[in-house]
Design a protein around this motif. Structure first.
Motif, PDB file in Angstrom:
ATOM      1  N   VAL A   1       0.836  -1.210   0.000  1.00 43.87           N
ATOM      2  CA  VAL A   1       0.000   0.000   0.000  1.00 43.87           C
ATOM      3  C   VAL A   1       0.868   1.257   0.000  1.00 43.87           C
ATOM      4  O   VAL A   1       0.575   2.228  -0.702  1.00 43.87           O
ATOM      5  CB  VAL A   1      -0.978  -0.009   1.200  1.00 43.87           C
ATOM      6  N   SER A   2       1.963   1.244   0.754  1.00 40.30           N
ATOM      7  CA  SER A   2       2.839   2.421   0.849  1.00 40.30           C
ATOM      8  C   SER A   2       3.544   2.731  -0.471  1.00 40.30           C
ATOM      9  O   SER A   2       3.983   3.859  -0.683  1.00 40.30           O
ATOM     10  CB  SER A   2       3.879   2.212   1.951  1.00 40.30           C
ATOM     11  N   LYS A   3       3.665   1.753  -1.357  1.00 35.24           N
ATOM     12  CA  LYS A   3       4.323   1.963  -2.654  1.00 35.24           C
ATOM     13  C   LYS A   3       3.440   2.708  -3.655  1.00 35.24           C
ATOM     14  O   LYS A   3       3.925   3.173  -4.677  1.00 35.24           O
ATOM     15  CB  LYS A   3       4.719   0.614  -3.270  1.00 35.24           C
TER      16      LYS A   3
ATOM     17  N   VAL B   1      -0.504   7.213  -1.919  1.00 38.86           N
ATOM     18  CA  VAL B   1      -0.361   6.955  -0.482  1.00 38.86           C
ATOM     19  C   VAL B   1       1.024   7.379   0.000  1.00 38.86           C
ATOM     20  O   VAL B   1       2.032   7.009  -0.590  1.00 38.86           O
ATOM     21  CB  VAL B   1      -0.591   5.450  -0.191  1.00 38.86           C
ATOM     22  N   ALA B   2       1.042   8.144   1.084  1.00 37.03           N
ATOM     23  CA  ALA B   2       2.311   8.535   1.701  1.00 37.03           C
ATOM     24  C   ALA B   2       2.808   7.453   2.650  1.00 37.03           C
ATOM     25  O   ALA B   2       3.992   7.141   2.692  1.00 37.03           O
ATOM     26  CB  ALA B   2       2.146   9.846   2.456  1.00 37.03           C
ATOM     27  N   SER B   3       1.872   6.866   3.421  1.00 36.53           N
ATOM     28  CA  SER B   3       2.251   5.799   4.352  1.00 36.53           C
ATOM     29  C   SER B   3       1.029   4.964   4.715  1.00 36.53           C
ATOM     30  O   SER B   3      -0.112   5.410   4.571  1.00 36.53           O
ATOM     31  CB  SER B   3       2.877   6.372   5.624  1.00 36.53           C
ATOM     32  N   CYS B   4       1.319   3.758   5.185  1.00 29.29           N
ATOM     33  CA  CYS B   4       0.258   2.847   5.625  1.00 29.29           C
ATOM     34  C   CYS B   4       0.781   2.085   6.828  1.00 29.29           C
ATOM     35  O   CYS B   4       1.920   1.626   6.846  1.00 29.29           O
ATOM     36  CB  CYS B   4      -0.093   1.878   4.495  1.00 29.29           C
ATOM     37  N   GLN B   5      -0.073   1.969   7.846  1.00 31.87           N
ATOM     38  CA  GLN B   5       0.298   1.222   9.045  1.00 31.87           C
ATOM     39  C   GLN B   5      -0.923   0.444   9.526  1.00 31.87           C
ATOM     40  O   GLN B   5      -2.033   0.989   9.584  1.00 31.87           O
ATOM     41  CB  GLN B   5       0.776   2.175  10.137  1.00 31.87           C
ATOM     42  N   ILE B   6      -0.717  -0.817   9.889  1.00 30.63           N
ATOM     43  CA  ILE B   6      -1.790  -1.641  10.435  1.00 30.63           C
ATOM     44  C   ILE B   6      -1.548  -1.796  11.926  1.00 30.63           C
ATOM     45  O   ILE B   6      -0.472  -2.215  12.353  1.00 30.63           O
ATOM     46  CB  ILE B   6      -1.857  -3.012   9.741  1.00 30.63           C
TER      47      ILE B   6
ATOM     48  N   ILE C   1      -4.002   5.162   6.920  1.00 27.03           N
ATOM     49  CA  ILE C   1      -3.459   5.541   5.618  1.00 27.03           C
ATOM     50  C   ILE C   1      -3.301   7.054   5.581  1.00 27.03           C
ATOM     51  O   ILE C   1      -4.251   7.783   5.833  1.00 27.03           O
ATOM     52  CB  ILE C   1      -4.378   5.092   4.466  1.00 27.03           C
ATOM     53  N   GLU C   2      -2.085   7.489   5.272  1.00 28.93           N
ATOM     54  CA  GLU C   2      -1.805   8.910   5.040  1.00 28.93           C
ATOM     55  C   GLU C   2      -1.795   9.093   3.526  1.00 28.93           C
ATOM     56  O   GLU C   2      -1.020   8.436   2.823  1.00 28.93           O
ATOM     57  CB  GLU C   2      -0.443   9.301   5.621  1.00 28.93           C
ATOM     58  N   TRP C   3      -2.651   9.963   3.027  1.00 23.78           N
ATOM     59  CA  TRP C   3      -2.794  10.170   1.586  1.00 23.78           C
ATOM     60  C   TRP C   3      -1.938  11.333   1.102  1.00 23.78           C
ATOM     61  O   TRP C   3      -1.905  12.384   1.737  1.00 23.78           O
ATOM     62  CB  TRP C   3      -4.249  10.478   1.238  1.00 23.78           C
ATOM     63  N   VAL C   4      -1.299  11.152  -0.049  1.00 26.22           N
ATOM     64  CA  VAL C   4      -0.650  12.246  -0.762  1.00 26.22           C
ATOM     65  C   VAL C   4      -1.692  12.891  -1.661  1.00 26.22           C
ATOM     66  O   VAL C   4      -1.824  14.104  -1.714  1.00 26.22           O
ATOM     67  CB  VAL C   4       0.541  11.736  -1.607  1.00 26.22           C
ATOM     68  N   ASP C   5      -2.453  12.033  -2.342  1.00 21.93           N
ATOM     69  CA  ASP C   5      -3.493  12.499  -3.265  1.00 21.93           C
ATOM     70  C   ASP C   5      -4.758  11.660  -3.068  1.00 21.93           C
ATOM     71  O   ASP C   5      -4.854  10.558  -3.593  1.00 21.93           O
ATOM     72  CB  ASP C   5      -3.005  12.384  -4.710  1.00 21.93           C
ATOM     73  N   PRO C   6      -5.722  12.165  -2.301  1.00 21.60           N
ATOM     74  CA  PRO C   6      -6.930  11.394  -2.037  1.00 21.60           C
ATOM     75  C   PRO C   6      -8.013  11.536  -3.116  1.00 21.60           C
ATOM     76  O   PRO C   6      -9.156  11.148  -2.901  1.00 21.60           O
ATOM     77  CB  PRO C   6      -7.412  11.960  -0.704  1.00 21.60           C
TER      78      PRO C   6
END
Length: 118
Positions: free
Chosen positions: A26-28, A32-37, A46-51
């Protein structure tokens, strides 16, 4: 550039190795800027760069989750919880109504008014 953040409930992710694979995949993504479970809360952050294509991207992420760990999915929180609360409230109100009807009207001499001893 401003980032948006989603905290989404997930289910079916039971393997830490699978969770790490999902996070990396997901982070790739460009959006998406980052993803953490978070296992403790069963949530994906999920941190979005472009939502701008958020819904389409989330569908794709859910497919990735299912591919990596079968049964993994996003939980549709609003629908599930509201329906459960409504059903519980309905059952409680029906039980209270039945108790009221039989307790005050239908149950005379059976429940609240014992027969006098002769």
């Amino acid at each position: 550039m401003m980032r948006n953040r989603d905290v989404l409930p997930v289910s079916g992710i039971t393997c830490t190795n699978c969770a790490a694979k999902i996070e990396r995949d997901v982070s790739k993504r460009e959006e998406v800027a980052s993803c953490q479970i978070d296992f403790a809360t069963s949530r994906m952050v999920i941190e979005w760069v472009d939502p701008s294509n958020r819904d389409k991207t989330l569908q794709s992420i859910e497919q990735t989750m299912e591919r990596i760990e079968p049964g993994a999915k996003f939980v549709k929180q609003d629908d599930d919880q509201t329906e459960g609360r409504d059903w519980t409230l309905w059952r409680f109100l029906m039980a209270a109504f039945i108790f009221w009807v039989f307790g005050f009207y239908g149950g005379k001499g059976l429940i609240f008014h014992p027969s006098p001893i002769s």
